[in-house]
Structures are given as structure tokens and as C-alpha cells.
Scaffold this active site. Structure first.
Site, mmCIF file in Angstrom:
data_model
loop_
_atom_site.group_PDB
_atom_site.id
_atom_site.type_symbol
_atom_site.label_atom_id
_atom_site.label_comp_id
_atom_site.label_asym_id
_atom_site.label_seq_id
_atom_site.Cartn_x
_atom_site.Cartn_y
_atom_site.Cartn_z
ATOM 1 C CB CYS A 39 13.491 9.270 7.926
ATOM 2 S SG CYS A 39 14.262 8.117 6.766
ATOM 3 C CE LYS B 100 -1.671 3.043 2.433
ATOM 4 N NZ LYS B 100 -1.696 4.129 1.813
ATOM 5 C CD GLU C 130 13.097 0.352 7.264
ATOM 6 O OE1 GLU C 130 12.976 1.240 6.547
ATOM 7 O OE2 GLU C 130 13.564 -0.576 7.185
ATOM 8 C CD GLU D 175 10.258 12.823 11.398
ATOM 9 O OE1 GLU D 175 9.100 12.301 11.497
ATOM 10 O OE2 GLU D 175 10.911 12.298 10.647
HETATM 11 P P1 NAD Z 1 2.551 8.436 7.774
HETATM 12 O O1 NAD Z 1 2.760 7.564 8.693
HETATM 13 O O2 NAD Z 1 1.585 9.398 7.477
HETATM 14 O O3 NAD Z 1 2.302 7.446 6.336
HETATM 15 C C1 NAD Z 1 3.108 6.292 5.768
HETATM 16 C C2 NAD Z 1 2.152 5.246 5.142
HETATM 17 O O4 NAD Z 1 1.335 4.710 6.211
HETATM 18 C C3 NAD Z 1 1.214 5.770 4.226
HETATM 19 O O5 NAD Z 1 1.143 4.863 3.250
HETATM 20 C C4 NAD Z 1 -0.363 5.895 4.826
HETATM 21 O O6 NAD Z 1 -1.313 5.709 4.104
HETATM 22 C C5 NAD Z 1 -0.038 4.644 5.750
HETATM 23 N N1 NAD Z 1 -0.957 4.924 7.129
HETATM 24 C C6 NAD Z 1 -1.437 6.104 7.504
HETATM 25 N N2 NAD Z 1 -2.103 5.445 8.628
HETATM 26 C C7 NAD Z 1 -2.535 4.174 8.641
HETATM 27 C C8 NAD Z 1 -2.938 3.230 9.450
HETATM 28 N N3 NAD Z 1 -3.628 3.565 10.612
HETATM 29 N N4 NAD Z 1 -2.753 1.858 9.204
HETATM 30 C C9 NAD Z 1 -2.008 1.434 8.035
HETATM 31 N N5 NAD Z 1 -1.336 2.205 7.252
HETATM 32 C C10 NAD Z 1 -1.383 3.721 7.443
HETATM 33 O O7 NAD Z 1 4.004 9.115 7.028
HETATM 34 P P2 NAD Z 1 4.401 10.015 5.912
HETATM 35 O O8 NAD Z 1 3.725 11.220 6.196
HETATM 36 O O9 NAD Z 1 3.903 9.271 4.591
HETATM 37 O O10 NAD Z 1 5.822 9.777 5.766
HETATM 38 C C11 NAD Z 1 6.667 10.662 6.452
HETATM 39 C C12 NAD Z 1 7.177 9.759 7.820
HETATM 40 O O11 NAD Z 1 7.991 8.858 7.210
HETATM 41 C C13 NAD Z 1 8.185 10.681 8.647
HETATM 42 O O12 NAD Z 1 7.821 10.506 10.014
HETATM 43 C C14 NAD Z 1 9.652 10.132 8.225
HETATM 44 O O13 NAD Z 1 10.480 10.189 9.182
HETATM 45 C C15 NAD Z 1 9.146 8.606 8.012
HETATM 46 N N6 NAD Z 1 10.153 8.156 7.299
HETATM 47 C C16 NAD Z 1 10.951 7.102 7.958
HETATM 48 C C17 NAD Z 1 11.860 6.486 7.193
HETATM 49 C C18 NAD Z 1 12.817 5.357 7.795
HETATM 50 O O14 NAD Z 1 13.582 4.633 7.080
HETATM 51 N N7 NAD Z 1 13.133 5.240 9.309
HETATM 52 C C19 NAD Z 1 12.132 6.656 5.805
HETATM 53 C C20 NAD Z 1 11.397 7.507 5.344
HETATM 54 C C21 NAD Z 1 10.195 8.281 5.986
#
Ligand code: NAD
Length: 477
Positions: free
Chosen positions: A277, A169, A244, A375
Site C-alpha cells: 500500500c 476476518k 487504513e 491504485e
Molecule cells: P479488499 O478491500 O478487497 O479486502 C480487504 C478485506 O476486506 C478482506 O478481508 C475482504 O474479505 C474484506 N471485505 C471485502 N468486502 C467487504 C465488505 N463489504 N464488508 C466487510 N469486509 C469486506 O482489499 P484487498 O484487495 O484484500 O487488499 C488490497 C488493498 O489493501 C489495497 O487497496 C491496499 O492499498 C490496501 N492496503 C492498505 C494498507 C494500509 O495500511 N493503508 C495496508 C495493506 C493494504
């Protein structure tokens, strides 16, 4: 149009949402939003496909992954252009770094499967122990928007290599390259149902997916609150989960450092408009060199060109979404109201309009304030100074995150000493963002659970089994 990919064919939903380009606000696609029945269909399909994919030989699986990599390379220009229009990251980075890396992800895990995933058998008092890496089952892979295909392929490749089947997804703000990848897997000859994509929002499509009790693995990259929601769903079904999550990483500059290098590394933290991130967003600089560092930093950061990410001369593109711009600006405004001083930027780039936020540097930030603890995920750095090494370590670790840390120093002993004390999944010394797929990747504290990369990926995506066989008991002849 952007649809689901289930069982080797496109599946459309009656409910759609708009995918908007951060570059100019244009509508790129009307994306199908998966309802619970479609999500369940994808998991059913992946479960059925697992029965034959798990028995496909390692060599054949590896061969198919290499064919997927070939397909990515063949369509590299298209993938790069689509990703840039979808998430606003620089086209030149997608062309030179990101998309070649996507292909490399598939090749790496294909080769690692064949060459490295083995374990020496050993003997226990005349009994043989044989460790095997069995495919686990259906994996739900959930990914964010900041590096969509890179992060997805970093999960898809080891899962498929391990013999698992996948339901991906992608993030709702960047659905497009997952659809292209689905086509590429079909062209490569991947059997139907082994790789599936469901499009939709996190709170319904994503949540319904992770609630499914038939999943055998969940791998998630995204924010801490979502990670916690997913961990709760996974706990209900006891599904092993790799998380992650976010970061608030420090970049520490000691007085003995090569200051030109320190400045260069610090300004690099604005890459991808700070939506990284791993970014070292808290600049911690030894007091005696802080003025010199700052002068160099401002000169270099001033020269960054902000604009259309398709222009090869651009260094900093737009933020992903209006909501993200408002969020970033909110952090900066509240920090300033709390006494922070703006040394660079400090607001949206009004000349460009749209979603462009000026690279920003804040100082005089209050210890414990949200600009130092939350963040931001935008082009916003803070500058703090320290006097003693132990203060630098304490400031660096004064966070609930533990994803990465960058250290700039000319003293090898200090590098070793400080590194030992830092809480971080990755520490870079006199460099930044050097990533090798053999290395473990992941975060400590709230930055995540588990490690992926090399053997760590196979540990996660496989059910590891030990078979103990007695030396006697066989009927011969
Ligand atoms: P997010 O958590 O809002 O969304 C990430 C994914 O999760 C999306 O596909 C979203 O649709 C899905 N999602 C949201 N709620 C959900 C739920 N209840 N159940 C299942 N899936 C759900 O994050 P974002 O805003 O898309 O991305 C930014 C974040 O990602 C930042 O915090 C960043 O640090 C982190 N990030 C971490 C890494 C790493 O490797 N540690 C890499 C890239 C980004």
C-alpha cells in the site's frame, strides 16, 4: 482444512471454498465459509469473554501477549512457509523481517500498555481529574492479503492489550496464518473467546460482521471501495472505525540527491511484486538528472530475479491471484493505448507462466489518466519529470490519496520545505519503509481515517474516561 476459531475451538462450516497458492495454483486448503449464524456466534462469544478479559490486570494481559510472541517465534519457520505458500511473498522476507515483526507487534503493545498508557492526574479548583483508558468491547478486525499476519497482528495486539476482545476476518485469499495464530493464542493460555477468527468472503461474511450492532470498534485495512462500505455499516451503528486504505504515493528525486540512493529506493518499490500500500509508485524526477536516474534504474531493475518466492535468490515473486494479474495487465494495456511508453517490462512473464508479472516502468503517461490516479497494486511504476520544486509538490499532491511520500534530496532545507507541503500520513526522507511502532500510522484523504501506533492505537481501542472528584464530601471515620 482451515476453519473458524470461536470460543477456543475449531468450528467448521458446511460451505467451503478453495484456498489456492499463487506459486503453482495448488489447492492449499478447503476453507470454511462463515454463514451469518457463525459470525453472530463469534461476536456473542467475544462479548461474553469481554466481561472477564476487561477485568484481567494489565500485567496479566501483557504477560499473555508476550507468551503469544514466544509462540510466534517458536513457530516462525512454519508461519513463514505457510504465509509464502498462501500469498506468494518472498520466504526470505517472511523469515527475516515479517514474522519477527509479528512477534514484535505483540511485545511492543504489551510493554506500551504497562509502561506508557497512563495520564497524569490534574487538579481543577480543588477537584481531581483522573483520565482512564477503559476497554471498549468487541472489535471486528478485517485485513487484506498482501501482508496477512503482519497487518492482523498490528491490530490484534493493541486490541487485546487494551482489554478488548476480537473477531478477526482475514482475507479469503490468505486465510491460513490466522488459523495458526489462533492455535498459538490457545497454547499461550489466552482465555477462550478473547480471540476469534471467522473465515469467509468480504461481501457476505465480512459485511455481516461489520453490520453487527454489538461491535464497539471496527479496524479495517484494505481498499477504498471496501473502506467506504464498512464506513457505511459502522455509521449505521455509530461504531468508531479505523480505516487504513490504498495509496498512490510519489517518490520524488531532486537533482541534488544521491542518485545511487534514489535508484536503490526506486527499485525497492517492486518489493512484494508491488503489492504494497505504501509503495512510491509515481517516480517524479527532476528533469536535469532524469536520464542519469533512468540509466541507473534500468540497470538495477534488470538485475532483479523473478521466480519462485521460496528460492532465496528471488527478488520478485508472483501476484496473488489471476484476477489481480488481469487487473494489473489491464491498467498497463490501457495506459499504452493512451500513449504511455514502456521502458521496462510491460506484461506477464511468459517464461515463468502462472501469475508472474514483469517489473514495469511506464513514461509519457497522460496527466489525469488512470495509470496516474488509480491504485494498480502490482509491479508497475510511472516516471514523470519536473523542473521546479513547486511543480514537484503539485504533482505529488495531485492525487485523491495521501498515504505516504518518499523524498530524495541532499538539501535539508528543501526536505523540510517540501515535507511541510506534502499531503501524506508518512513522509520518508532519503529512506523508505522505516517503521517504528511508536509512530502514528495512517493515511490522509481517501487513504484512510485515523491513526494507529503507540498511543494512537490505545486512543482508538479504548474508551477514554475522565473522572472528576471533588475534594470534599467524603465521610471519614
Ligand atoms: P479488499 O478491500 O478487497 O479486502 C480487504 C478485506 O476486506 C478482506 O478481508 C475482504 O474479505 C474484506 N471485505 C471485502 N468486502 C467487504 C465488505 N463489504 N464488508 C466487510 N469486509 C469486506 O482489499 P484487498 O484487495 O484484500 O487488499 C488490497 C488493498 O489493501 C489495497 O487497496 C491496499 O492499498 C490496501 N492496503 C492498505 C494498507 C494500509 O495500511 N493503508 C495496508 C495493506 C493494504
Amino acid at each position: 482444512m482451515s476453519d473458524h476459531w470461536i470460543g477456543g475451538r475449531r468450528v467448521t462450516s458446511p460451505i467451503r471454498f478453495d484456498d489456492i497458492s499463487p506459486i503453482d495454483g495448488s489447492v492449499l486448503a478447503h476453507v470454511s465459509r462463515a454463514c451469518p449464524e457463525e459470525v453472530d456466534l463469534a461476536v456473542d462469544t467475544a462479548e461474553k469473554a469481554f466481561t472477564h478479559w476487561r477485568r484481567t490486570t494489565r500485567e496479566r494481559r501483557a504477560e499473555l501477549l508476550h507468551k503469544i510472541a514466544d509462540g510466534v517465534e517458536k513457530r516462525l519457520d512454519e508461519l513463514a512457509a505457510v504465509e509464502t505458500s498462501d500469498n506468494g511473498a518472498l520466504l526470505r522476507s517472511h523469515l527475516r523481517g515479517v514474522m519477527p515483526r509479528v512477534a514484535h507487534n505483540f511485545r511492543f503493545f504489551a510493554d506500551w500498555l504497562v509502561d506508557e498508557v497512563c495520564h497524569p492526574d490534574f487538579d481543577t479548583r480543588g477537584h481531581t481529574n483522573r483520565v482512564s483508558w477503559d476497554p471498549a468491547g468487541v472489535c471486528a478486525l478485517i485485513t487484506p492479503w498482501n501482508a496477512p499476519l503482519m497487518l492482523a497482528s498490528w491490530k490484534i495486539a493493541p486490541a487485546l492489550a487494551a482489554g478488548d476482545t476480537v473477531v478477526l476476518k482475514p482475507a479469503e485469499w490468505t486465510p491460513l496464518t490466522a488459523t495458526l495464530l489462533a492455535e498459538i493464542t490457545a497454547e499461550a493460555g489466552l482465555p477462550d473467546g478473547v480471540f476469534n477468527v471467522v473465515q469467509g468472503h468480504g461481501e457476505n461474511t465480512g459485511q455481516h460482521l461489520v453490520n453487527n450492532p454489538r461491535l464497539r470498534r471496527i479496524s479495517f485495512t484494505g481498499s477504498v471501495p471496501t473502506g467506504k462500505a464498512i464506513a457505511r455499516a459502522a455509521a449505521a451503528n455509530l461504531v468508531p472505525t479505523s480505516l487504513e486504505l490504498g495509496g498512490k504515493s510519489p517518490l520524488i528525486v531532486f537533482a541534488d540527491a544521491d542518485l545511487d540512493l534514489a535508484v536503490k529506493l526506486a527499485v525497492e518499490q517492486y518489493d512484494n511484486a508491488g503489492q504494497v500500500c505504501l509503495a512510491g509508485v509515481r517516480l517524479l524526477v527532476e528533469e536535469s538528472v532524469a536520464a542519469e536516474f533512468l540509466a541507473g534504474f534500468l540497470t538495477r531493475a534488470d538485475a532483479l530475479k523473478q521466480g519462485d518466492p521460496r528460492d532465496p535468490a528471488t527478488d520478485v515473486g508472483p501476484l496473488i491471484h489471476r484476477r489481480q494479474l488481469d487487473r494489473v495487465d489491464g491498467f498497463v494495456r490501457r495506459a499504452v493505448a493512451d500513449g504511455a511508453r514502456v521502458l521496462l517490462g510491460g506484461g506477464p512473464n511468459t517464461e515463468l507462466g502462472g501469475l508472474y508479472y514483469r517489473p514495469t516502468l511506464l513514461t509519457d503517461v497522460r496527466p489525469g489518466s488512470e495509470i496516474l490516479t488509480e491504485e494498480v497494486f502490482g509491479p508497475v511504476l510511472t516516471l514523470q519529470t519536473f523542473r521546479r520544486e513547486e511543480d514537484a509538490v503539485a504533482m505529488a499532491n495531485d492525487t485523491r490519496f495521501g498515504l505516504a511520500a518518499t523524498l530524495v534530496t541532499g538539501d535539508e532545507d528543501r526536505a523540510r520545505r517540501v515535507t511541510e507541503q506534502l499531503v501524506a500520513g508518512t513522509v520518508w526522507v532519503n529512506c523508505f519503509f522505516v517503521r517504528d511502532l511508536r509512530a502514528p500510522f495512517g493515511g490522509s484523504r481517501e487513504s484512510g481515517i485515523g491513526r494507529e501506533g503507540g498511543n494512537w492505537s490505545f486512543d482508538f481501542y479504548c474508551d477514554v474516561k475522565n473522572t472528576v472528584t471533588a475534594g470534599q464530601g467524603w465521610r471519614h471515620g
